[in-house]
Design a protein around this motif. Structure first.
Motif, PDB file in Angstrom:
ATOM      1  N   UNK A 170       0.836  -1.195   0.000  1.00 34.63           N
ATOM      2  CA  UNK A 170       0.000   0.000   0.000  1.00 34.63           C
ATOM      3  C   UNK A 170       0.874   1.250   0.000  1.00 34.63           C
ATOM      4  N   UNK A 171       0.212   2.387  -0.145  1.00 36.90           N
ATOM      5  CA  UNK A 171       0.904   3.680  -0.036  1.00 36.90           C
ATOM      6  C   UNK A 171       1.463   3.813   1.381  1.00 36.90           C
ATOM      7  N   UNK A 172       2.569   4.540   1.511  1.00 36.43           N
ATOM      8  CA  UNK A 172       3.206   4.730   2.827  1.00 36.43           C
ATOM      9  C   UNK A 172       2.208   5.216   3.874  1.00 36.43           C
ATOM     10  N   UNK A 173       1.345   6.139   3.479  1.00 31.68           N
ATOM     11  CA  UNK A 173       0.364   6.709   4.408  1.00 31.68           C
ATOM     12  C   UNK A 173      -0.484   5.616   5.050  1.00 31.68           C
ATOM     13  N   UNK A 174      -0.893   4.644   4.258  1.00 35.89           N
ATOM     14  CA  UNK A 174      -1.771   3.579   4.753  1.00 35.89           C
ATOM     15  C   UNK A 174      -1.001   2.638   5.677  1.00 35.89           C
ATOM     16  N   UNK A 175       0.184   2.208   5.253  1.00 37.26           N
ATOM     17  CA  UNK A 175       0.974   1.282   6.084  1.00 37.26           C
ATOM     18  C   UNK A 175       1.319   1.945   7.420  1.00 37.26           C
ATOM     19  N   UNK A 176       1.722   3.203   7.348  1.00 35.87           N
ATOM     20  CA  UNK A 176       2.163   3.923   8.555  1.00 35.87           C
ATOM     21  C   UNK A 176       1.011   4.131   9.551  1.00 35.87           C
ATOM     22  N   UNK A 177      -0.169   4.478   9.054  1.00 37.72           N
ATOM     23  CA  UNK A 177      -1.267   4.857   9.944  1.00 37.72           C
ATOM     24  C   UNK A 177      -2.215   3.726  10.329  1.00 37.72           C
ATOM     25  N   UNK A 178      -2.294   2.679   9.491  1.00 42.34           N
ATOM     26  CA  UNK A 178      -3.359   1.697   9.706  1.00 42.34           C
ATOM     27  C   UNK A 178      -2.897   0.250   9.789  1.00 42.34           C
ATOM     28  N   UNK A 229      -0.435  -1.415  12.130  1.00 38.36           N
ATOM     29  CA  UNK A 229       0.508  -1.749  13.198  1.00 38.36           C
ATOM     30  C   UNK A 229       0.727  -3.262  13.292  1.00 38.36           C
ATOM     31  N   UNK A 230       1.893  -3.631  13.806  1.00 41.56           N
ATOM     32  CA  UNK A 230       2.233  -5.043  14.077  1.00 41.56           C
ATOM     33  C   UNK A 230       2.329  -5.874  12.800  1.00 41.56           C
ATOM     34  N   UNK A 231       2.747  -5.229  11.687  1.00 46.34           N
ATOM     35  CA  UNK A 231       3.025  -5.970  10.449  1.00 46.34           C
ATOM     36  C   UNK A 231       4.466  -5.678  10.031  1.00 46.34           C
ATOM     37  N   UNK A 232       4.973  -6.450   9.079  1.00 44.05           N
ATOM     38  CA  UNK A 232       6.312  -6.180   8.552  1.00 44.05           C
ATOM     39  C   UNK A 232       6.301  -4.886   7.743  1.00 44.05           C
ATOM     40  N   UNK A 233       7.449  -4.226   7.692  1.00 46.53           N
ATOM     41  CA  UNK A 233       7.544  -2.977   6.936  1.00 46.53           C
ATOM     42  C   UNK A 233       7.439  -3.258   5.434  1.00 46.53           C
ATOM     43  N   UNK A 234       7.174  -2.212   4.660  1.00 45.09           N
ATOM     44  CA  UNK A 234       7.115  -2.346   3.200  1.00 45.09           C
ATOM     45  C   UNK A 234       8.423  -2.940   2.681  1.00 45.09           C
ATOM     46  N   UNK A 235       9.539  -2.418   3.162  1.00 49.42           N
ATOM     47  CA  UNK A 235      10.851  -2.888   2.702  1.00 49.42           C
ATOM     48  C   UNK A 235      10.995  -4.396   2.979  1.00 49.42           C
ATOM     49  N   UNK A 236      10.609  -4.823   4.182  1.00 41.20           N
ATOM     50  CA  UNK A 236      10.725  -6.251   4.529  1.00 41.20           C
ATOM     51  C   UNK A 236       9.853  -7.108   3.606  1.00 41.20           C
ATOM     52  N   UNK A 237       8.638  -6.630   3.323  1.00 38.36           N
ATOM     53  CA  UNK A 237       7.732  -7.404   2.455  1.00 38.36           C
ATOM     54  C   UNK A 237       8.328  -7.560   1.053  1.00 38.36           C
ATOM     55  N   UNK A 238       8.920  -6.470   0.529  1.00 40.41           N
ATOM     56  CA  UNK A 238       9.445  -6.515  -0.836  1.00 40.41           C
ATOM     57  C   UNK A 238      10.705  -7.370  -0.907  1.00 40.41           C
ATOM     58  N   UNK A 239      11.535  -7.296   0.136  1.00 41.99           N
ATOM     59  CA  UNK A 239      12.704  -8.187   0.182  1.00 41.99           C
ATOM     60  C   UNK A 239      12.238  -9.653   0.175  1.00 41.99           C
ATOM     61  N   UNK A 240      11.179  -9.928   0.941  1.00 41.39           N
ATOM     62  CA  UNK A 240      10.634 -11.294   1.004  1.00 41.39           C
ATOM     63  C   UNK A 240      10.061 -11.703  -0.354  1.00 41.39           C
ATOM     64  N   UNK A 241       9.419 -10.755  -1.054  1.00 39.58           N
ATOM     65  CA  UNK A 241       8.858 -11.056  -2.378  1.00 39.58           C
ATOM     66  C   UNK A 241       9.967 -11.483  -3.342  1.00 39.58           C
ATOM     67  N   UNK A 242      11.118 -10.826  -3.245  1.00 43.35           N
ATOM     68  CA  UNK A 242      12.256 -11.212  -4.077  1.00 43.35           C
ATOM     69  C   UNK A 242      12.698 -12.644  -3.787  1.00 43.35           C
ATOM     70  N   UNK A 243      12.744 -13.020  -2.511  1.00 41.57           N
ATOM     71  CA  UNK A 243      13.130 -14.393  -2.133  1.00 41.57           C
ATOM     72  C   UNK A 243      12.129 -15.410  -2.679  1.00 41.57           C
ATOM     73  N   UNK A 244      10.847 -15.045  -2.582  1.00 37.58           N
ATOM     74  CA  UNK A 244       9.772 -15.933  -3.030  1.00 37.58           C
ATOM     75  C   UNK A 244       9.865 -16.142  -4.551  1.00 37.58           C
ATOM     76  N   UNK A 245      10.133 -15.051  -5.283  1.00 41.31           N
ATOM     77  CA  UNK A 245      10.286 -15.160  -6.736  1.00 41.31           C
ATOM     78  C   UNK A 245      11.495 -16.023  -7.072  1.00 41.31           C
TER      79      UNK A 245
END
Length: 348
Positions: free
Chosen positions: A204-212, A214-230
């Motif tokens: 999602x947009x930074x605004x959404x991840x930051x405000x809504x 909590x208690x999830x992995x950061x955008x950067x962590x998710x994208x790094x994980x997506x690279x591993x999955x690919x």
């Protein structure tokens, strides 16, 4: 993109309940052993659907403790719900989630049972999945594993997702799909998936991840994980949900797609899908969300929304047609400008 200052840790509950019969299953014994090694308080319960003695003075305290409570039981209902438009059926892996996304529909569907439940009788569940596959042959049958939970965030405890992935890998007409906001993908990277599982990340947009979220992995962590999955050969997808109209939303979603393109390895984009879901809420959801997250910035003004009738006479508030169309057109344009070969499965 700069990495996060800290690594989002895996979920460790504060309290674990077991149905007595769950301990007759190897998975139940394994989770029991894990809980003991972690030094967690262990209690017994007659039913994973009925936990009545959770600690906490107020409803809000009880809710927060429930989100850190794991309940291990047997899934007795083996009739799968439909899961349109994502798949034909929802396959049960777990119910409840440890994240605190303000907008989540589980706020209402789980009601007073927000604790996290995992099921130990996965053989029964997979045999039921096989029956559904056989019923629909020769068509392919897709199963969504993340309708009521985020199973990736529980994989280090249950191991169930890997079982499901490898089961579907052997089924010529079976396919698995799930979505996650967590980056803890290591237990799944060596699964024999046979490209029958589409691994999707919620972004999602930074605004959404930051405000809504909590208690999830950061955008950067998710994208790094997506690279591993690919890299592990899984078909990859992204769900942009909920799409939220906010100040600067065009910049937010343009930046999101640009960051995805910049960060994803080339191998990740050969068979890429997107699913787009606009923010919606019901009156019941609004009441619950405002009680549980009293300081939320989530916009839920009925006067600014269009009422959309749903199944069983239950309606929800979505964006008016003009706003929905603007969101759809802009994000679609950004997707194809960054990923010309991608496929958009749906906008809802």
């Amino acid at each position: 993109m700069a990495p996060p200052a800290r690594d989002t840790s895996v979920f460790v509950p504060e309290l674990v309940y077991f149905e007595p019969d769950a301990l007759h299953y190897p998975k139940g014994q394994k989770i029991h052993e894990w809980a003991k090694q972690q030094g967690l308080p262990i209690r017994m319960t007659t039913s994973h659907n009925r936990i009545t003695d959770l600690p906490g003075e107020t409803d809000l305290e009880k809710y927060r403790i429930a989100k850190r409570t794991l309940v291990v039981g047997i899934r007795k209902t083996l009739k799968f719900d439909q899961s349109k438009p994502s798949a034909e059926y929802a396959i049960p892996v777990a119910t409840g989630c440890m994240a605190h996304c303000h907008y989540c529909y589980l706020q209402t569907t789980l009601g007073k049972k927000p604790y996290v439940r995992v099921y130990v009788n996965t053989d029964d569940i997979l045999q039921q999945a096989r029956r559904y596959i056989e019923e629909r042959a020769p068509e392919v049958t897709r199963f969504e594993a993340a309708c009521t939970s985020d199973p990736v965030g529980l994989e280090h405890i249950s191991g169930s997702l890997k079982e499901y992935i490898e089961f579907m890998g052997k089924e010529p007409l079976g396919r698995l799909r799930f979505v996650t906001k967590f980056h803890h993908v290591e237990p799944l990277l060596d699964a024999k998936h046979n490209k029958h599982t589409r691994f999707r990340f919620s972004v999602n947009a930074d605004y959404v991840i930051k405000n809504f979220e909590p208690a999830t992995s950061s955008f950067y962590e998710r994208i790094q994980a997506a690279g591993k999955v690919a890299h592990a050969g899984y078909p990859l997808g992204f769900i942009i949900a909920p799409i939220i109209w906010h100040e600067g939303w065009e910049d937010g979603y343009a930046e999101l797609l640009a960051k995805l393109k910049e960060t994803l390895p080339l191998e990740a984009v050969s068979d890429l899908t997107f699913e787009l879901i606009q923010h919606r809420f019901t009156k019941t959801a609004k009441n619950i969300i405002e009680q549980r997250y009293p300081k939320t910035k989530l916009e839920m003004d009925e006067a600014k929304r269009k009422y959309k009738w749903g199944k069983y006479g239950q309606g929800k508030y979505v964006y008016p047609d003009e706003q929905a169309q603007a969101l759809r057109e802009f994000i679609t344009e950004q997707i194809f400008s960054n990923f010309p070969e991608a496929q958009i499965d749906y906008f809802t």
